[in-house]
Design a protein around this motif. Structure first.
Motif, PDB file in Angstrom:
ATOM      1  N   SER A   3       0.835  -1.198   0.000  1.00 25.99           N
ATOM      2  CA  SER A   3       0.000   0.000   0.000  1.00 25.99           C
ATOM      3  C   SER A   3       0.870   1.248   0.000  1.00 25.99           C
ATOM      4  O   SER A   3       2.044   1.218   0.377  1.00 25.99           O
ATOM      5  N   ALA A  18      -6.446   1.798   0.314  1.00 28.86           N
ATOM      6  CA  ALA A  18      -7.176   1.781  -0.956  1.00 28.86           C
ATOM      7  C   ALA A  18      -6.273   2.088  -2.145  1.00 28.86           C
ATOM      8  O   ALA A  18      -6.698   1.945  -3.295  1.00 28.86           O
ATOM      9  N   LEU A  19      -5.046   2.527  -1.871  1.00 23.17           N
ATOM     10  CA  LEU A  19      -4.123   2.871  -2.954  1.00 23.17           C
ATOM     11  C   LEU A  19      -2.877   2.003  -2.868  1.00 23.17           C
ATOM     12  O   LEU A  19      -2.308   1.817  -1.785  1.00 23.17           O
ATOM     13  N   ARG A  20      -2.447   1.472  -4.003  1.00 20.44           N
ATOM     14  CA  ARG A  20      -1.237   0.676  -4.057  1.00 20.44           C
ATOM     15  C   ARG A  20      -0.014   1.575  -4.186  1.00 20.44           C
ATOM     16  O   ARG A  20      -0.094   2.691  -4.696  1.00 20.44           O
ATOM     17  N   ASP A  58      -4.844   3.373  -8.011  1.00 18.46           N
ATOM     18  CA  ASP A  58      -6.178   2.999  -7.557  1.00 18.46           C
ATOM     19  C   ASP A  58      -6.552   1.611  -8.106  1.00 18.46           C
ATOM     20  O   ASP A  58      -5.743   0.944  -8.767  1.00 18.46           O
ATOM     21  N   GLY A  59      -7.779   1.176  -7.833  1.00 19.08           N
ATOM     22  CA  GLY A  59      -8.219  -0.153  -8.231  1.00 19.08           C
ATOM     23  C   GLY A  59      -8.277  -0.360  -9.731  1.00 19.08           C
ATOM     24  O   GLY A  59      -8.311  -1.501 -10.199  1.00 19.08           O
ATOM     25  N   ARG A  60      -8.297   0.720 -10.498  1.00 20.29           N
ATOM     26  CA  ARG A  60      -8.319   0.621 -11.957  1.00 20.29           C
ATOM     27  C   ARG A  60      -6.924   0.694 -12.566  1.00 20.29           C
ATOM     28  O   ARG A  60      -6.784   0.745 -13.794  1.00 20.29           O
ATOM     29  N   ARG A  62      -4.791   3.223 -12.168  1.00 21.57           N
ATOM     30  CA  ARG A  62      -4.435   4.593 -12.523  1.00 21.57           C
ATOM     31  C   ARG A  62      -3.604   5.211 -11.404  1.00 21.57           C
ATOM     32  O   ARG A  62      -3.913   5.034 -10.217  1.00 21.57           O
ATOM     33  N   VAL A  64      -2.914   8.037  -9.154  1.00 23.04           N
ATOM     34  CA  VAL A  64      -3.726   9.175  -8.727  1.00 23.04           C
ATOM     35  C   VAL A  64      -3.042   9.889  -7.557  1.00 23.04           C
ATOM     36  O   VAL A  64      -2.387   9.250  -6.723  1.00 23.04           O
ATOM     37  N   LEU A  66      -2.814  11.969  -3.985  1.00 24.52           N
ATOM     38  CA  LEU A  66      -3.532  12.075  -2.719  1.00 24.52           C
ATOM     39  C   LEU A  66      -3.535  13.557  -2.347  1.00 24.52           C
ATOM     40  O   LEU A  66      -2.706  14.030  -1.589  1.00 24.52           O
TER      41      LEU A  66
END
Length: 410
Positions: A3, A18-20, A58-60, A62, A64, A66
């Motif tokens: 994460s 929620a973010l890798r 994110d889960g897709r 992408r 992103v 913070l």
């Protein structure tokens, strides 16, 4: 998968489940594979990257940001023995230039901090547990009493206690590799110089020696250290000085003084190797080992980083070849930044230099610099990088030993 880690203005270490974790390699933003991450080594420290916005996937898939005021990316500063493979991912690299440190991408996996790094040497001699001990101030005082008129002892005592320099401290611990700075001057103006910085970059993290010691000061301290029982090395060319070969006469006289008193240990120089005439004099005076600073074997990239005065890359290669021909333990101090040294053109140029000179040892050094600042100065083609692992594999295929610090010459 790891994460993303970040911090706030209070210095709290926070994870975003929620973010890798995202990481950078030059201009590329990557999702590190699980096997590319190593548990944060003992002796590493974490630092914030203020003025920048953390990036995560994110889960897709992408990348992103913070975006929230007061949240900053986090990076690791690795101990010797570990090579960084990826850089922290963020936006806002036009912010104030970061201090001259080696920033490494980090994340959180199974409740543990992991870093984009691989072990590349046995770092026990350089493990922080051996340094800055409670007894160090007393050792400095004893050495000052032993050598009351030696200005170099006083200078190294300051470096030990104020800057925490390991090679300075080894003089007082009477072991391993000890530094003998001799030159206030330099014939280059490196982008990442840690002892004197031009106004366009950040402040240097330590001061440069302000005097040139006398041969008797260098000789008596060097002789003392070479008599240590624990793998003694004395090294000209420290972070607190310029280019040591500019003091070639002083070094030659100092080596002669040392060797009149003992034939033990290794006499080494860390140098840019640019002044071949001066380096030849030092080699011929009885030098045992030489570590030559290099960031690129491509002339345009070499010039952009070193901004050399009165020498060129061909002079450096001539110095390396002369050292190899004369039986010295010659190594490169390869200043390494993911996204730069791992490009195909850089790897090919480095291997060609290795073949021409007969080099057999490369010390990988994580370049201490703000990568955004570095890439603004470096005239790069759009060629993608192959990864630091590819660089190391290419060196291994040439039978080049890779490590992170100097060895005794015998």
């Amino acid at each position: 998968m790891a994460s993303m880690l970040y911090t706030n203005e209070k210095g709290d270490l926070l994870a975003a489940p929620a973010l890798r974790m995202a990481a950078a390699r030059g201009s590329e933003i990557l999702l590190p594979s699980d096997d590319a991450l190593f548990p944060l080594p003992e002796g590493a420290t974490l630092t914030a990257l203020p003025g920048r916005v953390p990036l995560g996937f994110d889960g897709r898939g992408r990348a992103v940001p913070l975006e929230k005021n007061g949240l900053w990316p986090v990076a690791a500063l690795l101990p010797q023995g570990f090579t960084r493979t990826l850089l922290p991912a963020y936006t806002g690299g036009g912010a104030e230039i970061l201090p001259l440190l080696g920033y490494t991408a980090v994340g959180m996996r199974d409740g543990r901090v992991v870093a984009a790094a691989i072990p590349t040497d046995d770092h026990q001699m350089w493990h922080p547990k051996h340094y800055n001990t409670a007894e160090l101030p007393a050792r400095v005082k004893r050495m000052k009493r032993r050598f009351p008129r030696n200005r170099l002892v006083a200078h190294l005592g300051h470096c030990s206690l104020e800057y925490g320099c390991f090679t300075a401290q080894n003089i007082f611990y009477h072991r391993w590799e000890g530094g003998l700075p001799v030159s206030p001057h330099c014939n280059a103006a490196c982008l990442g110089c840690i002892s004197r910085q031009p106004a366009e970059c950040c402040p240097s993290p330590q001061g440069r020696i302000r005097f040139r010691p006398e041969p008797n000061e260098v000789g008596e301290l060097g002789s003392y250290h070479l008599l240590a029982k624990a793998a003694p090395i004395v090294s000209f060319g420290q972070g607190c000085e310029g280019e040591p070969s500019l003091a070639a006469d002083l070094i030659a006289k100092s080596i002669a003084r040392m060797r009149r008193e003992t034939d033990r240990g290794t006499v080494n120089i860390n140098t840019n190797g640019g002044d071949f005439g001066k380096m030849k004099k030092i080699v011929d005076s009885g030098l045992n080992a030489m570590r030559v600073s290099l960031i690129s074997a491509k002339e345009s990239h070499y010039n952009a980083y070193y901004r050399a005065k009165g020498y060129c890359l061909a002079d450096v290669e001539k110095t390396i070849a002369y050292g190899v021909e004369n039986g010295l333990r010659v190594s490169l101090n390869l200043l390494t930044l993911p996204g730069f040294n791992d490009r195909e053109e850089e790897i090919e140029a480095l291997l060609a230099l290795v073949r021409r000179t007969g080099l057999s040892f490369v010390q990988i050094r994580n370049l201490n610099i703000d990568d955004a600042f570095f890439y603004r100065q470096m005239p790069l083609s759009p060629e993608p990088s192959l990864g630091i692992e590819a660089l190391l594999a290419a060196l291994a295929a040439e039978n080049v030993t890779v490590g992170n610090y100097s060895r005794p010459s015998a």
